[in-house]
Design a protein around this motif. Structure first.
Motif, PDB file in Angstrom:
ATOM      1  N   MET A 164       4.131  15.217   4.784  1.00  0.00           N
ATOM      2  CA  MET A 164       3.336  13.905   5.299  1.00  0.00           C
ATOM      3  C   MET A 164       3.089  14.371   6.786  1.00  0.00           C
ATOM      4  SD  MET A 164       4.786  11.218   3.026  1.00  0.00           S
ATOM      5  CE  MET A 164       3.555  10.026   3.714  1.00  0.00           C
ATOM      6  N   GLY A 165       3.133  15.429   7.275  1.00  0.00           N
ATOM      7  CA  GLY A 165       2.935  15.581   8.761  1.00  0.00           C
ATOM      8  C   GLY A 165       1.619  15.336   9.207  1.00  0.00           C
ATOM      9  N   GLY A 166       0.702  15.635   8.531  1.00  0.00           N
ATOM     10  CA  GLY A 166      -0.733  15.479   8.766  1.00  0.00           C
ATOM     11  C   GLY A 166      -1.351  13.938   8.811  1.00  0.00           C
ATOM     12  N   VAL A 167      -2.593  13.848   9.302  1.00  0.00           N
ATOM     13  CA  VAL A 167      -3.275  12.486   9.240  1.00  0.00           C
ATOM     14  C   VAL A 167      -3.174  11.939   7.996  1.00  0.00           C
ATOM     15  CG1 VAL A 167      -5.291  11.320   9.617  1.00  0.00           C
ATOM     16  CG2 VAL A 167      -4.831  13.195  11.239  1.00  0.00           C
ATOM     17  N   GLY A 168      -2.928  10.556   7.665  1.00  0.00           N
ATOM     18  CA  GLY A 168      -2.689   9.655   6.483  1.00  0.00           C
ATOM     19  C   GLY A 168      -4.028   9.973   5.783  1.00  0.00           C
ATOM     20  N   GLU A 169      -3.793   9.790   4.599  1.00  0.00           N
ATOM     21  CA  GLU A 169      -4.877   9.965   3.472  1.00  0.00           C
ATOM     22  C   GLU A 169      -6.217   8.762   3.741  1.00  0.00           C
ATOM     23  OE1 GLU A 169      -5.333  11.859   0.922  1.00  0.00           O
ATOM     24  OE2 GLU A 169      -3.463  13.004   1.676  1.00  0.00           O
ATOM     25  N   PRO A 170      -7.131   9.189   3.682  1.00  0.00           N
ATOM     26  CA  PRO A 170      -8.435   8.472   3.948  1.00  0.00           C
ATOM     27  C   PRO A 170      -8.310   7.225   3.036  1.00  0.00           C
ATOM     28  CG  PRO A 170      -9.096  10.605   3.712  1.00  0.00           C
ATOM     29  CD  PRO A 170      -7.841  10.620   3.454  1.00  0.00           C
ATOM     30  N   GLY A 171      -8.944   6.138   3.640  1.00  0.00           N
ATOM     31  CA  GLY A 171      -9.061   4.934   2.890  1.00  0.00           C
ATOM     32  C   GLY A 171      -7.863   3.770   3.339  1.00  0.00           C
ATOM     33  N   GLY A 172      -6.774   4.326   4.072  1.00  0.00           N
ATOM     34  CA  GLY A 172      -5.842   3.297   4.519  1.00  0.00           C
ATOM     35  C   GLY A 172      -4.991   2.799   3.636  1.00  0.00           C
ATOM     36  N   GLY A 173      -4.539   3.429   2.565  1.00  0.00           N
ATOM     37  CA  GLY A 173      -3.695   2.758   1.405  1.00  0.00           C
ATOM     38  C   GLY A 173      -2.438   2.092   2.175  1.00  0.00           C
TER      39      GLY A 173
ATOM     40  N   ALA B  13       9.879   8.298   4.543  1.00  0.00           N
ATOM     41  CA  ALA B  13      10.398   8.740   3.182  1.00  0.00           C
ATOM     42  C   ALA B  13      11.602   9.417   3.372  1.00  0.00           C
ATOM     43  CB  ALA B  13       9.365   9.831   2.451  1.00  0.00           C
ATOM     44  N   GLN B  14      11.892  10.288   4.316  1.00  0.00           N
ATOM     45  CA  GLN B  14      13.225  11.017   4.361  1.00  0.00           C
ATOM     46  C   GLN B  14      13.584  11.027   6.008  1.00  0.00           C
ATOM     47  OE1 GLN B  14      12.851  15.045   3.056  1.00  0.00           O
ATOM     48  NE2 GLN B  14      12.688  14.520   0.883  1.00  0.00           N
ATOM     49  N   LEU B  15      14.817  10.719   6.256  1.00  0.00           N
ATOM     50  CA  LEU B  15      15.318  10.663   7.550  1.00  0.00           C
ATOM     51  C   LEU B  15      14.985  11.873   8.104  1.00  0.00           C
ATOM     52  CD1 LEU B  15      16.617   8.647   9.510  1.00  0.00           C
ATOM     53  CD2 LEU B  15      18.694   9.516   8.803  1.00  0.00           C
ATOM     54  N   GLY B  16      14.601  11.980   9.524  1.00  0.00           N
ATOM     55  CA  GLY B  16      14.282  13.124  10.166  1.00  0.00           C
ATOM     56  C   GLY B  16      13.077  13.743   9.838  1.00  0.00           C
ATOM     57  N   ALA B  17      12.411  13.461   8.728  1.00  0.00           N
ATOM     58  CA  ALA B  17      11.157  14.117   8.386  1.00  0.00           C
ATOM     59  C   ALA B  17       9.908  13.873   9.385  1.00  0.00           C
ATOM     60  CB  ALA B  17      10.699  13.454   7.095  1.00  0.00           C
ATOM     61  N   PRO B  18       9.154  14.686   9.331  1.00  0.00           N
ATOM     62  CA  PRO B  18       8.019  14.347  10.208  1.00  0.00           C
ATOM     63  C   PRO B  18       7.423  13.216   9.977  1.00  0.00           C
ATOM     64  CG  PRO B  18       7.940  16.686   9.501  1.00  0.00           C
ATOM     65  CD  PRO B  18       8.874  16.275   8.885  1.00  0.00           C
ATOM     66  N   LEU B  19       6.621  12.378  10.850  1.00  0.00           N
ATOM     67  CA  LEU B  19       5.970  11.052  10.754  1.00  0.00           C
ATOM     68  C   LEU B  19       4.713  11.347  10.346  1.00  0.00           C
ATOM     69  CD1 LEU B  19       7.481   9.090  13.938  1.00  0.00           C
ATOM     70  CD2 LEU B  19       7.960   8.739  11.353  1.00  0.00           C
ATOM     71  N   PRO B  20       4.262  10.547   9.461  1.00  0.00           N
ATOM     72  CA  PRO B  20       2.773  10.548   9.149  1.00  0.00           C
ATOM     73  C   PRO B  20       1.867  10.101  10.311  1.00  0.00           C
ATOM     74  CG  PRO B  20       4.091   9.372   7.307  1.00  0.00           C
ATOM     75  CD  PRO B  20       4.963   9.530   8.459  1.00  0.00           C
ATOM     76  N   ALA B  21       0.758  10.619  10.388  1.00  0.00           N
ATOM     77  CA  ALA B  21      -0.089  10.491  11.590  1.00  0.00           C
ATOM     78  C   ALA B  21      -1.121   9.570  11.220  1.00  0.00           C
ATOM     79  CB  ALA B  21      -0.908  11.599  12.170  1.00  0.00           C
ATOM     80  N   PHE B  22      -1.670   8.284  11.611  1.00  0.00           N
ATOM     81  CA  PHE B  22      -2.626   7.590  11.006  1.00  0.00           C
ATOM     82  C   PHE B  22      -3.818   7.285  12.151  1.00  0.00           C
ATOM     83  CE2 PHE B  22       1.170   5.989   8.895  1.00  0.00           C
ATOM     84  CZ  PHE B  22       0.644   5.845   7.513  1.00  0.00           C
ATOM     85  N   ARG B  23      -4.686   7.151  11.682  1.00  0.00           N
ATOM     86  CA  ARG B  23      -6.115   6.913  12.587  1.00  0.00           C
ATOM     87  C   ARG B  23      -6.226   5.256  12.684  1.00  0.00           C
ATOM     88  NH1 ARG B  23      -8.173  11.129   9.842  1.00  0.00           N
ATOM     89  NH2 ARG B  23      -9.028   9.658   8.093  1.00  0.00           N
ATOM     90  N   TRP B  24      -6.932   4.861  13.759  1.00  0.00           N
ATOM     91  CA  TRP B  24      -7.023   3.522  13.791  1.00  0.00           C
ATOM     92  C   TRP B  24      -7.857   2.915  12.540  1.00  0.00           C
ATOM     93  CZ3 TRP B  24      -4.471   0.022  16.365  1.00  0.00           C
ATOM     94  CH2 TRP B  24      -3.791   0.324  17.496  1.00  0.00           C
ATOM     95  N   GLU B  25      -8.777   3.365  12.100  1.00  0.00           N
ATOM     96  CA  GLU B  25      -9.490   3.043  10.941  1.00  0.00           C
ATOM     97  C   GLU B  25      -8.596   2.945   9.818  1.00  0.00           C
ATOM     98  OE1 GLU B  25     -11.196   7.148   8.880  1.00  0.00           O
ATOM     99  OE2 GLU B  25     -12.042   6.596  10.794  1.00  0.00           O
TER     100      GLU B  25
END
Length: 421
Positions: A1-10, A18-30
């Motif tokens: 989940m290190g890339g940009v979050g899924e389209p649609g902004g679920g 999800a896991q401690l120390g895991a890469p953070l998901p990236a979100f766009r303002w939309e």
């Protein structure tokens, strides 16, 4: 989940990564914008995205206060309202769900990024100058003259509510409960519930309780709305006249008393209720031997009406004549400057207003002790000059007259819209 979050902004994760120390998901303002609904609130603080949907009800400042910043960059509000940021960040960590994508700006929408950066630099300069450190001797003298003269209790509880007196938050809260409860007969929690919303979104309808006065008074954009919808509950074109009858005389005697009692009972603030009861017990036991029950009731009404006049004129001269309307999603600095103005300082004016003549500085730095306002004011004025922002300062009497003038202007706007076919 290190890339940009899924389209649609679920909805995404609800309790942090999800896991401690895991890469953070990236979100766009939309993807962030849709999460500004009841039960679905996201915040952005220092480019990190937090899901506060469930936790908002446990927020010490109330769910409304934090919810007003839903789907926004709340970094400057976060810094403005909290003293010990490292302590508060511990509560944020479990709510962390991601971060802004690297290509995304820190603020959503057409905001002045340089102004935001300059204001944060100004805030750091004020901290370096130790302007957020309270002078306890100053506040001891304030309390002393309150106890001696029964004056300006509202100002001191206001200082304590903003945690600007003691370094430890709980000392401020305890002090506010004493001053607000024992000396005034009101609930500290009720005051903070109202007042922090005012600071978060000043002069914004349905977010700032101080300007949500319809259908009694129409302010700003509500004048046009009521006129176009042909609403006429009162003769609003004369509201600047009936303001003198039901505004200053009755605010604390009627509106505050009823709202305060309802809040304590509905929210089960039993400690505040006991504090308030101690005020009434002291007040009546002190004066009944001299004036009888009816005389004490008359004295109580007279005191409340007198302080209500002071409260309304001092607090509203900085806000009502300014822009009042719906959410504009401005940056912190611009939103505060659009809703506030200062009154020319003098020894008498500054004392009489409890330093609230420096309303701009107070709103930009609500946790700053009020004795530091005059020192940070030149820095704020310079910031405004650099970015072409209005730093409005009025003579005291002009500020008072402008309250009536703004009410009259809004009333005439309502009448014009009401008469249009």
């Amino acid at each position: 989940m290190g890339g940009v979050g899924e389209p649609g902004g679920g909805p995404g994760p609800r309790e942090g990564p999800a896991q401690l120390g895991a890469p953070l998901p990236a979100f766009r303002w939309e993807q962030i914008r849709p999460h500004n609904l009841p039960g679905d609130k996201w915040l952005v603080i220092e480019r990190r995205v937090y899901d506060i949907s469930r936790w908002a009800q446990r927020h010490p400042g109330g769910s409304r206060l934090i919810g007003h910043h839903g789907a926004e960059d709340a970094t400057d509000a976060f810094h403005a309202f909290h003293q010990d940021l490292n302590f508060v960040r511990k509560f944020l960590q479990p709510l962390l769900i991601g971060e802004l994508a690297p290509e995304e700006p820190s603020q959503d929408g057409p905001r002045n990024a340089q102004l935001v950066e300059d204001f944060r630099a100004l805030r750091q300069a004020a901290k370096d100058m130790k302007l957020f450190e309270a002078n306890l001797t100053f506040f001891a003298l304030v309390l002393g003259h309150i106890l001696a003269m029964e004056s300006q209790t509202w100002c001191l509880q206001h200082d304590l509510g903003h945690t600007s007196v003691f370094r430890k938050s709980w000392w401020n809260h305890l002090g506010q409960q004493f001053v607000m409860g024992q000396l005034k007969g009101f609930s500290a929690h009720w005051w903070n519930f109202r007042h922090f919303q005012h600071h978060a979104k000043p002069n914004i309808f349905h977010k700032d309780p101080d300007v949500t006065l319809a259908p009694i008074f129409l302010l700003g954009e509500s004048s046009v709305e009521y006129g176009r919808k042909k609403r006429r509950y009162l003769p609003y074109n004369h509201q600047h006249l009936y303001f003198f009858l039901i505004g200053p005389p009755l605010l604390t005697l009627v509106n505050f008393e009823v709202e305060n009692l309802a809040y304590m009972l509905m929210c089960m603030q039993w400690r505040d209720l006991l504090w308030a009861a101690s005020f009434y017990t002291r007040f009546f036991l002190s004066y009944i031997p001299f004036y009888s029950v009816s005389g004490v009731l008359l004295l109580f009404v007279a005191v409340r009406v007198l302080e209500s006049h002071w409260f309304v004129w001092v607090t509203q001269m900085n806000h009502i004549p300014k822009e009042i309307g719906h959410e504009k999603h401005r940056d912190w600095t611009s939103s505060q400057l659009a809703a506030t103005c200062n009154v020319e300082p003098s020894l008498l004016t500054t004392w009489f207003t409890g330093h609230l003549n420096f309303q701009i500085e107070h709103h930009l730095f609500p946790t700053m002790p009020r004795h530091s306002y005059h020192r940070v004011a030149p820095l704020v004025r310079a910031l405004c000059a650099k970015h072409g922002l209005t730093y409005e300062v009025k003579p005291f009497l002009t500020a008072l007259v402008d309250i009536v003038g703004s009410l009259r202007k809004s009333g005439n706007i309502w009448l014009k819209a009401y008469l249009q076919q």
